[in-house]
Design an enzyme around this catalytic site. Structure first.
Site, PDB file in Angstrom:
ATOM      1  CG  ASN A  50      -1.674   1.234   1.446  1.00  0.00           C
ATOM      2  OD1 ASN A  50      -1.808   2.047   0.526  1.00  0.00           O
ATOM      3  ND2 ASN A  50      -2.205   1.429   2.651  1.00  0.00           N
ATOM      4  CE  LYS A  96       0.217   3.384   4.822  1.00  0.00           C
ATOM      5  NZ  LYS A  96       0.173   3.533   6.249  1.00  0.00           N
ATOM      6  CG  HIS A 145      -5.690   1.797   5.243  1.00  0.00           C
ATOM      7  ND1 HIS A 145      -5.254   2.730   6.153  1.00  0.00           N
ATOM      8  CD2 HIS A 145      -4.663   0.928   5.067  1.00  0.00           C
ATOM      9  CE1 HIS A 145      -4.007   2.439   6.507  1.00  0.00           C
ATOM     10  NE2 HIS A 145      -3.620   1.341   5.860  1.00  0.00           N
ATOM     11  CD  GLU A 199      -2.828   5.428   6.831  1.00  0.00           C
ATOM     12  OE1 GLU A 199      -2.819   5.498   5.585  1.00  0.00           O
ATOM     13  OE2 GLU A 199      -1.897   4.924   7.493  1.00  0.00           O
ATOM     14  CD  GLU A 259      -3.479  -2.639   7.377  1.00  0.00           C
ATOM     15  OE1 GLU A 259      -2.436  -2.945   6.823  1.00  0.00           O
ATOM     16  OE2 GLU A 259      -4.021  -1.537   7.246  1.00  0.00           O
ATOM     17  N   GLY A 292       2.456   2.135  10.741  1.00  0.00           N
ATOM     18  CA  GLY A 292       3.397   3.242  10.565  1.00  0.00           C
ATOM     19  C   GLY A 292       4.087   3.672  11.848  1.00  0.00           C
ATOM     20  CB  SER A 338       5.319  -1.845  11.937  1.00  0.00           C
ATOM     21  OG  SER A 338       4.897  -0.504  12.123  1.00  0.00           O
TER      22      SER A 338
END
Ligand code: PEP
Length: 253
Positions: free
Chosen positions: A9, A11, A95, A97, A167, A173, A209
């Site tokens: 991904n 991003k 996701h 985010e 996730e 991240g 991560s």
């Protein structure tokens, strides 16, 4: 046996030229790999260029999001037919985010899953708990609700086309990875929530991560069927090292 999926991904990273350079390097590094499904999800403006670069390769294309309507006055949005026409095979949906910054909910996730499936895109649907939810011992309940509401109404045929990414939000991240045991526990929980006929075949990826030095242990776990990779997917060498991780499922039990 579920084929391992390693999906990158990217991003909101990589311009057109940078994206082409990255995938060119990646293509060369992974060209002999046959036993993994390899997916890259660049930003929209790079989809076409990346698609041209990977035609006739073992890398497949995914998008990072879509809107559920097919066309019309929805400024800034992109639809499933548009992604299909850009040669996307997969699309990431929900996701964390998107949930955190763009107000996505299990209900919008559900609409997007149906829009993707209608146009033969395979959804990679993200679920996961926040740190507060984990610390309040709510992880299993949060995941249960995300699965129940996000996937509501899917037929048996539609379930077969789903990939799930677990996730944990606190691991994305941040450099903090869930331990293989923590991840396996939630993956097994997710699988227990899926319809019996589909549960064994559905790939459940870990994201948060994942790096070359922890991929092997994570991928050894029985219910971890691959990874959704953010930061480490932006470097061809790191992404390749994850793809080539020599894990052993018999060691992860
Ligand atoms: C992600 O965004 O899906 C992700 C897992 O990111 P990172 O690997 O950087 O934690």
């Amino acid at each position: 046996m579920r084929k391992i999926v390693i999906a990158g991904n990217w991003k909101m990273n990589k311009t057109l030229v940078e994206a082409s350079d990255l995938v060119k390097k990646l293509k060369e590094l992974v060209k002999d790999i046959k036993d993994r499904t390899i997916i890259v999800c660049p930003p929209y403006p790079a989809l076409d260029a990346v698609s041209r670069e990977i035609s006739n390769s073992n890398i497949e294309l995914g998008a990072q999001n879509l809107f559920w309507e097919e066309k019309g006055a929805y400024t800034g949005e992109v639809s499933a037919p548009m992604l299909k026409a850009a040669n996307c095979v997969y699309v990431i949906i929900g996701h964390s985010e998107r949930r955190q910054y763009f107000g996505e909910t299990d209900q919008t996730v559900n609409k997007k899953i149906f829009a993707a499936l209608k146009h033969n895109l395979f959804p990679i649907v993200c679920v996961g708990e926040t740190l507060d939810e984990r610390e309040a011992n709510k992880t299993f309940d949060v995941i249960k609700k995300q699965v129940a509401d996000g996937f509501a109404g899917l037929s048996a045929d539609q379930w077969e086309k789903i990939i799930i990414a677990y996730e944990p939000v606190w691991a994305i991240g941040t450099g903090k990875t869930a331990t293989p045991e923590q991840a396996q526990e939630v993956h097994a929980h997710i699988r227990s929530l899926l319809p019996k006929e589909a549960a064994d075949g559905i790939r459940i990826l870990y994201g948060g991560s994942m790096k070359p030095d922890n991929a092997r242990e994570l991928l050894a776990k029985p219910d971890i069927d691959g990874g959704l990779i953010g930061g480490a997917a932006l470097k061809a060498d790191d992404f390749t090292a994850i793809i080539k991780s020599p894990f052993d499922k018999t060691q992860g039990k």
